[in-house]
Design an enzyme around this catalytic site. Sequence first.
Site, short mmCIF file in Angstrom:
data_model
loop_
_atom_site.label_atom_id
_atom_site.label_comp_id
_atom_site.label_asym_id
_atom_site.label_seq_id
_atom_site.Cartn_x
_atom_site.Cartn_y
_atom_site.Cartn_z
N LYS A 262 0.72 -1.40 0.44
CA LYS A 262 0.04 0.08 -0.23
C LYS A 262 1.14 1.32 -0.21
O LYS A 262 2.29 1.55 0.28
CB LYS A 262 -1.05 -0.14 1.35
CG LYS A 262 -0.09 -0.15 2.90
CD LYS A 262 -1.19 0.01 3.82
CE LYS A 262 -0.87 -0.42 4.57
NZ LYS A 262 -1.03 -0.09 6.22
N ARG B 9 -11.94 -0.25 14.04
CA ARG B 9 -10.86 0.68 13.27
C ARG B 9 -12.08 0.16 11.52
O ARG B 9 -12.77 0.95 11.10
CB ARG B 9 -9.39 0.66 12.77
CG ARG B 9 -9.16 1.56 11.48
CD ARG B 9 -8.08 0.75 10.71
NE ARG B 9 -7.14 -0.28 10.68
CZ ARG B 9 -5.04 -0.08 10.77
NH1 ARG B 9 -5.08 0.86 10.67
NH2 ARG B 9 -5.63 -1.78 10.51
N TYR C 62 13.65 32.07 2.47
CA TYR C 62 12.17 32.66 3.55
C TYR C 62 12.48 33.13 4.98
O TYR C 62 13.01 32.14 5.82
CB TYR C 62 10.83 31.79 3.85
CG TYR C 62 9.93 31.32 2.55
CD1 TYR C 62 9.72 32.38 1.35
CD2 TYR C 62 10.05 29.85 2.07
CE1 TYR C 62 9.42 32.44 0.06
CE2 TYR C 62 9.82 29.79 0.73
CZ TYR C 62 9.00 30.34 -0.32
OH TYR C 62 8.49 30.28 -1.24
N MET D 145 9.03 24.19 -1.19
CA MET D 145 8.41 23.15 -1.55
C MET D 145 9.42 21.74 -2.50
O MET D 145 9.45 20.89 -2.56
CB MET D 145 7.61 23.67 -2.29
CG MET D 145 6.10 22.39 -2.62
SD MET D 145 4.98 23.58 -4.51
CE MET D 145 3.94 23.33 -2.81
#
Length: 375
Positions: free
Chosen positions: A44, A142, A267, A315
């Site tokens: 997964k 769950r 930044y 980013m």
Amino acid sequence: MTDKKDDQILRDTIVKVDLGKLKHNMKLIEDMVGPTTAVMAVVKANGYGLGAVGIAPALMGSGASYLAVATLSEAVELRQNYPGYPLFILGHTPDRLLPVVVEQNITQTIFSMEQAKIMDDACAKSGKTAKVHIKVDTGFHRLGKMPSPEYAEEICQICALEHLDVEGIFTHLALVNDEEDEKQYDLFMNFVEKLESMGCSFKYKHMADSIACVDFPKYRLDMIRPGALIYGMRGFHKGFLPVEQAISFSTRISQLHQVKAGEGVSYDYMWKAPKDSVIATLPFGYADGYPRNLRDKGYVIIRGEKAPLVGVLCMDQCMADVTDIPGVSEGDEAVIYGDGSDGSMTIEEASKLAGTNKNDVIARIPARPPRVYTE
């Protein structure tokens, strides 16, 4: 895939996957559990960041009985690439999409007669038989229902449906402590015993994930569900298996800057050079899955030396202080994550610095860094 030339890889920031280590880890796992316990390889979250489609052949060739995912979309991607291999959805699939599961010959987790009937009807229309595994909630809360006479009767009704093969039944440990684990085990096994006395039978009974399958041999049952363990993440508490980290993450310096003492970087100028410095721009950032809170804690390895990351992580890019690295040049490789043998940050170290777990660190790496597969 494994034979891409450098000019076919469209980015310097890449995830390297050692398929040989994956196979080694799978052999260790299979030797540990023995021939009577099947291994469901959990792929997964894009194979925990390694690339599910790319690593699947190594796992299939190493004897995985199933490839398991969390969602239908993940399963369909694998089915398109591997038409005949057994696939398993660990999570919930909405009722409206259960006919797609039948159509794609995927084994589904279910926990209600409503789900079972939808699949049974879809099978009747298509002339298929669908495999399902029943989820039992033993305290994780769950998916699944808690053991009860009503749930037992419902499961027996599901087992009686003409077009469903109720192949397995399973639960998931909360791994709170030994006492709670044992309570869950006893609750599950007593419920399975009750179901079997009522005429139900299951090829697979399973409850052990990567941690439990190493720490608790009793919990291995007919099948285990290792995920992180396959990829070399050691999360167990008691046992030990010498699995090897199969993933590394690297990039290359895109530009060098001469920064004078007192000048800021990135930044808000959250970092200012304490002296005249050489700062390297690296083309990776938090959109590549690198934890943003590793600002001023993370580092990369360049020419065998640590280069601390400085300033706010962007980013798509970040900066590293390479002032003290002799001969540093644009284009030099920078190892973001490695196996630690060269001083690189391991996944385990990154997870501790970021205040999270190892699965979170590798699973958050998105698809955009190309995967390069080697042995």
